[in-house]
Design an enzyme around this catalytic site. Structure first.
Site, PDB file in Angstrom:
ATOM      1  N   LYS A   1       0.825  -1.199   0.000  1.00 51.26           N
ATOM      2  CA  LYS A   1       0.000   0.000   0.000  1.00 51.26           C
ATOM      3  C   LYS A   1       0.873   1.268   0.000  1.00 51.26           C
ATOM      4  O   LYS A   1       0.644   2.185  -0.775  1.00 51.26           O
ATOM      5  CB  LYS A   1      -0.952  -0.003   1.203  1.00 51.26           C
ATOM      6  N   THR A   2       1.898   1.288   0.857  1.00 47.66           N
ATOM      7  CA  THR A   2       2.790   2.451   0.913  1.00 47.66           C
ATOM      8  C   THR A   2       3.573   2.579  -0.393  1.00 47.66           C
ATOM      9  O   THR A   2       3.741   3.678  -0.940  1.00 47.66           O
ATOM     10  CB  THR A   2       3.774   2.305   2.104  1.00 47.66           C
TER      11      THR A   2
ATOM     12  N   ASP B   1      -1.271   6.457   6.529  1.00 46.83           N
ATOM     13  CA  ASP B   1      -1.293   5.029   6.801  1.00 46.83           C
ATOM     14  C   ASP B   1      -2.214   4.777   8.002  1.00 46.83           C
ATOM     15  O   ASP B   1      -2.419   5.687   8.816  1.00 46.83           O
ATOM     16  CB  ASP B   1       0.140   4.576   7.123  1.00 46.83           C
TER      17      ASP B   1
ATOM     18  N   THR C   1      -5.592  -1.653   6.957  1.00 41.83           N
ATOM     19  CA  THR C   1      -5.746  -3.107   6.977  1.00 41.83           C
ATOM     20  C   THR C   1      -7.169  -3.472   7.384  1.00 41.83           C
ATOM     21  O   THR C   1      -7.551  -4.628   7.347  1.00 41.83           O
ATOM     22  CB  THR C   1      -4.773  -3.744   7.997  1.00 41.83           C
TER      23      THR C   1
ATOM     24  N   ARG D   1       6.595  -8.552   1.161  1.00 40.53           N
ATOM     25  CA  ARG D   1       7.503  -8.188   2.252  1.00 40.53           C
ATOM     26  C   ARG D   1       8.069  -9.434   2.928  1.00 40.53           C
ATOM     27  O   ARG D   1       9.242  -9.480   3.301  1.00 40.53           O
ATOM     28  CB  ARG D   1       6.774  -7.302   3.274  1.00 40.53           C
TER      29      ARG D   1
END
Ligand code: ADE
Length: 351
Positions: A67-68, A112, A161, A221
């Site tokens: 997302k970032t 975020d 999330t 990740r």
């Protein structure tokens, strides 16, 4: 604690710099999420031709899926800057005044964990989102008044999330909302191939990278983190080049099984299977039996177990499937409705 898991999707502060170096910066480099990328690139081309800012974008989905990264990719494609903050970092509306007033036309404000925005901040940003205007209180008590500040047209990108926790008024102010999905093994393999080349890690066998991809829980990740652990192991115990033998040995040492499950996942399955005979059970009860935090289980353990069909969330509670108990050689779930195909949420009459 979940934050120390090798397969936690949360980024640790130490790995942030290396994550950055591996992230794609342009849409063309981005692997996976093709629907989202297609929609975004159409929206970006259209607004660039009209010389407008991009509509506000809400990105939701499990941690570690990009997302970032996407916020920065969008800024790069738009040729604008991105300023980053997060829901918990903001306590008063005025915390955003400095950030909002320094945004140039088309710049991006990335928030975020936007579901953790306090209500006062949320209300403060509504006029900013709608009319590019903020009302800043000056003085208080008898002399209280507000001054209006006009902002440059900007784009807010919110990431969460937990889309369900976002209020309806906030959600309705986003023009584009998109869910990020877990990545397929092939997509993770492509990401790992790119990362291994960037990190200059010798790979003797592509199957070795596929093994890492298969255990990365659909999450880039995690894939990149496992790659670094395997690289260390191979350097010390192997001949320097990653191969299927060193991958299997390294991941075994880390307690990660062929499906990518670790001790916490196995503990969850074992608890639900043995203490609650496969369910149905509430997540709080499972958490209490495990001496864990219910939120952690909900955010980091359950999404992946749901995705691989090991768990069903029903109105009566969490239920294991036969596939889960078989995987760990545990007694099958006691509930007759479980045969590896527990009915999904909504099919059960209220308890
Ligand atoms: N590294 C991490 N995520 C990635 C992605 N989606 N595409 C390419 N490289 C990545």
């Amino acid at each position: 604690m979940a934050t120390h898991r090798l397969i936690s999707a949360a980024a640790t502060p130490e790995e942030e710099p290396i994550n950055w170096s591996l992230r794609p910066t342009r849409i063309g480099e981005y692997i996976g999420q093709s629907d989202l990328l297609q929609r975004l690139s159409i929206a970006i081309s259209a607004v660039q031709a009209r010389k407008e800012p991009l509509e506000h974008v809400l990105l939701h989905g499990p941690p570690g899926l990009g997302k970032t990264t996407l916020a920065h990719v969008i800024a790069q494609e738009m040729g604008t800057k991105v300023y980053t903050t997060s829901g918990p970092a903001l306590t008063r509306g005025t915390d955003l005044v400095a950030a909002l007033t320094r945004l140039g036309p088309g710049d991006i404000l990335f928030i975020d964990e936007i579901h953790r925005l306090p209500i006062a901040v949320e209300e403060f940003i509504y006029p900013a989102m709608e009319d590019f205007r903020i009302d800043v209180p000056v003085d208080s008590g008898l002399h209280a008044k507000t001054v209006q500040i006009q902002l440059k047209p900007f784009t807010l990108i919110g990431a969460t999330t937990r889309a369900g926790l976002i209020s309806a008024p906030l959600r309705s102010r986003f023009g584009i909302a998109h869910h990020l999905d877990f990545y397929s093994t092939d997509q993770l393999l492509a990401i790992l191939t790119r990362s291994a080349a960037m990190l200059r890690v010798p790979v003797s066998d592509r199957e070795a990278l596929r093994t890492i991809a298969a255990r990365a829980r659909g999450t880039p990740r995690i894939a990149n983190r496992l790659l670094r652990r395997v690289r260390d192991f191979t350097q010390v115990k192997g001949d320097g080049a990653i191969n299927p033998v060193t991958v299997t040995a390294a991941l075994k040492l880390e307690g990660i099984d062929p499906l990518g499950l670790d001790d916490l996942d196995r503990g969850y399955i074992r608890t639900l299977a043995t203490v609650y005979r496969g369910g149905p059970s509430g997540v709080e009860a499972i958490a209490a039996s495990m001496n864990e935090d219910a939120q952690t289980l909900e955010d980091v353990v359950e999404p992946y177990l749901l995705m691989i069909g090991f768990l069903a969330r029903t109105r009566r509670g969490r239920m294991l499937t036969r596939a889960a108990t078989d995987h760990l050689d545990l007694p099958p779930p006691a509930d007759a409705s479980l045969g590896g195909d527990a009915a999904p949420e909504g099919l059960f009459p209220p308890a």
